[in-house]
Scaffold this motif. Structure first.
Motif, PDB file in Angstrom:
ATOM      1  N   ASP A   7       0.815  -1.216   0.000  1.00 45.29           N
ATOM      2  CA  ASP A   7       0.000   0.000   0.000  1.00 45.29           C
ATOM      3  C   ASP A   7       0.850   1.268   0.000  1.00 45.29           C
ATOM      4  OD1 ASP A   7      -2.215  -1.628   0.005  1.00 45.29           O
ATOM      5  OD2 ASP A   7      -2.839  -1.151   2.048  1.00 45.29           O
TER       6      ASP A   7
ATOM      7  N   ASP B 205      -1.949  -5.142   1.142  1.00 47.80           N
ATOM      8  CA  ASP B 205      -1.762  -5.166   2.599  1.00 47.80           C
ATOM      9  C   ASP B 205      -3.026  -4.737   3.322  1.00 47.80           C
ATOM     10  OD1 ASP B 205       0.914  -6.071   2.776  1.00 47.80           O
ATOM     11  OD2 ASP B 205       1.670  -4.030   2.537  1.00 47.80           O
ATOM     12  N   ASP B 206      -3.698  -3.697   2.822  1.00 47.59           N
ATOM     13  CA  ASP B 206      -4.847  -3.082   3.486  1.00 47.59           C
ATOM     14  C   ASP B 206      -4.471  -2.570   4.867  1.00 47.59           C
ATOM     15  OD1 ASP B 206      -7.422  -2.047   3.588  1.00 47.59           O
ATOM     16  OD2 ASP B 206      -8.231  -3.835   4.549  1.00 47.59           O
TER      17      ASP B 206
ATOM     18  N   LYS C  86      -4.388   0.317   7.697  1.00 50.99           N
ATOM     19  CA  LYS C  86      -5.546   1.120   8.116  1.00 50.99           C
ATOM     20  C   LYS C  86      -5.723   2.408   7.315  1.00 50.99           C
ATOM     21  CE  LYS C  86      -6.031  -0.724  12.699  1.00 50.99           C
ATOM     22  NZ  LYS C  86      -6.210  -0.458  14.109  1.00 50.99           N
TER      23      LYS C  86
ATOM     24  N   SER D 216      -5.323   2.942   4.297  1.00 44.28           N
ATOM     25  CA  SER D 216      -5.836   2.724   2.935  1.00 44.28           C
ATOM     26  C   SER D 216      -7.306   3.086   2.791  1.00 44.28           C
ATOM     27  CB  SER D 216      -5.597   1.277   2.507  1.00 44.28           C
ATOM     28  OG  SER D 216      -4.209   1.050   2.418  1.00 44.28           O
TER      29      SER D 216
ATOM     30  N   THR E  19      -7.284  -2.576  -2.472  1.00 48.01           N
ATOM     31  CA  THR E  19      -6.105  -3.302  -1.999  1.00 48.01           C
ATOM     32  C   THR E  19      -6.451  -4.758  -1.714  1.00 48.01           C
ATOM     33  OG1 THR E  19      -4.306  -3.215  -0.354  1.00 48.01           O
ATOM     34  CG2 THR E  19      -6.512  -2.612   0.413  1.00 48.01           C
TER      35      THR E  19
ATOM     36  N   ARG F  60      -6.338  -7.492   1.126  1.00 51.33           N
ATOM     37  CA  ARG F  60      -6.240  -7.585   2.586  1.00 51.33           C
ATOM     38  C   ARG F  60      -5.582  -8.902   2.981  1.00 51.33           C
ATOM     39  NH1 ARG F  60     -11.675  -6.687   5.111  1.00 51.33           N
ATOM     40  NH2 ARG F  60     -11.061  -4.508   4.856  1.00 51.33           N
ATOM     41  N   GLN F  61      -4.588  -8.782   3.856  1.00 51.28           N
ATOM     42  CA  GLN F  61      -3.940  -9.958   4.434  1.00 51.28           C
ATOM     43  C   GLN F  61      -4.508 -10.194   5.834  1.00 51.28           C
ATOM     44  OE1 GLN F  61       0.399 -10.567   3.588  1.00 51.28           O
ATOM     45  NE2 GLN F  61       0.357  -8.355   3.790  1.00 51.28           N
TER      46      GLN F  61
ATOM     47  N   VAL G  88     -10.287  -5.882  -1.435  1.00 48.74           N
ATOM     48  CA  VAL G  88     -11.109  -4.822  -0.857  1.00 48.74           C
ATOM     49  C   VAL G  88     -11.199  -3.735  -1.924  1.00 48.74           C
ATOM     50  CG1 VAL G  88     -11.391  -3.181   1.031  1.00 48.74           C
ATOM     51  CG2 VAL G  88     -10.288  -5.393   1.456  1.00 48.74           C
TER      52      VAL G  88
END
Length: 167
Positions: free
Chosen positions: A81, A108-109, A111, A113, A122, A124-125, A159
């Motif tokens: 990100d 990564d997502d 916060k 983002s 993105t 999300r992991q 996301v």
């Protein structure tokens, strides 16, 4: 997931920004993206696969360089990100609208983002699960030092936010 998302939105000319090549998860992300695009009939030219350093500055610099050529990508995939944020800043400085002119997808997502302008699409992991798996593997290794190394893949989630749109 990022490649499929952008492909479904009509993007065929993409820029991929990976992190440091020695860090394999970053290049696994780029390789997966490039493989999907190739299999979909839209190979990514080598000159559009660039190595950054996971920082926003490298996403910024690499995007400025890539957007200066005669054929501009309609989408950018950044392997994290932070580099996507840098890409967005560069695009804004060039007077390009996101996503109307160029879509951006990160990984990564983190916060920020969801709060970025525009909010970043993105991957999300599952960070909490990643920590639990890491502890479990460490304890297994401590109990059995000769245990073969292994790789655990956890589910990811796309996301979709406002930084990506149709061509």
């Amino acid at each position: 997931m990022a490649a499929e998302h952008l492909f479904r939105l009509g993007h065929r000319d993409v820029l991929c920004i990976g992190g440091t090549p020695e860090v394999y998860p970053s290049w696994d992300r780029v390789d997966g993206f490039v493989d999907f695009m190739r299999e979909a009939g839209c190979p990514v030219p080598k000159k559009m696969i660039l190595a950054g350093d996971f920082q926003a500055g490298s996403g910024y610099d690499l995007t400025l360089g890539a957007m200066g050529g005669p054929s501009r990508p309609t989408a950018i995939f950044a392997a994290n990100d932070l580099m996507a944020y840098g890409a967005i800043r560069a695009l804004a400085e060039l007077g390009l609208r996101i996503p109307a002119d160029v879509s951006v997808v990160g990984f990564d997502d983190i916060k920020l983002s969801a709060l970025f302008n525009p909010p970043l699409t993105t991957i999300r992991q599952p960070r909490l699960d990643m920590g639990g798996v890491a502890v479990r593997l460490l304890l297994e290794r401590a109990a059995e030092p000769d245990l073969e190394p292994r790789r655990v893949m956890l589910p990811l989630e796309l996301v979709a936010r406002q930084s990506s749109g149709a061509v």
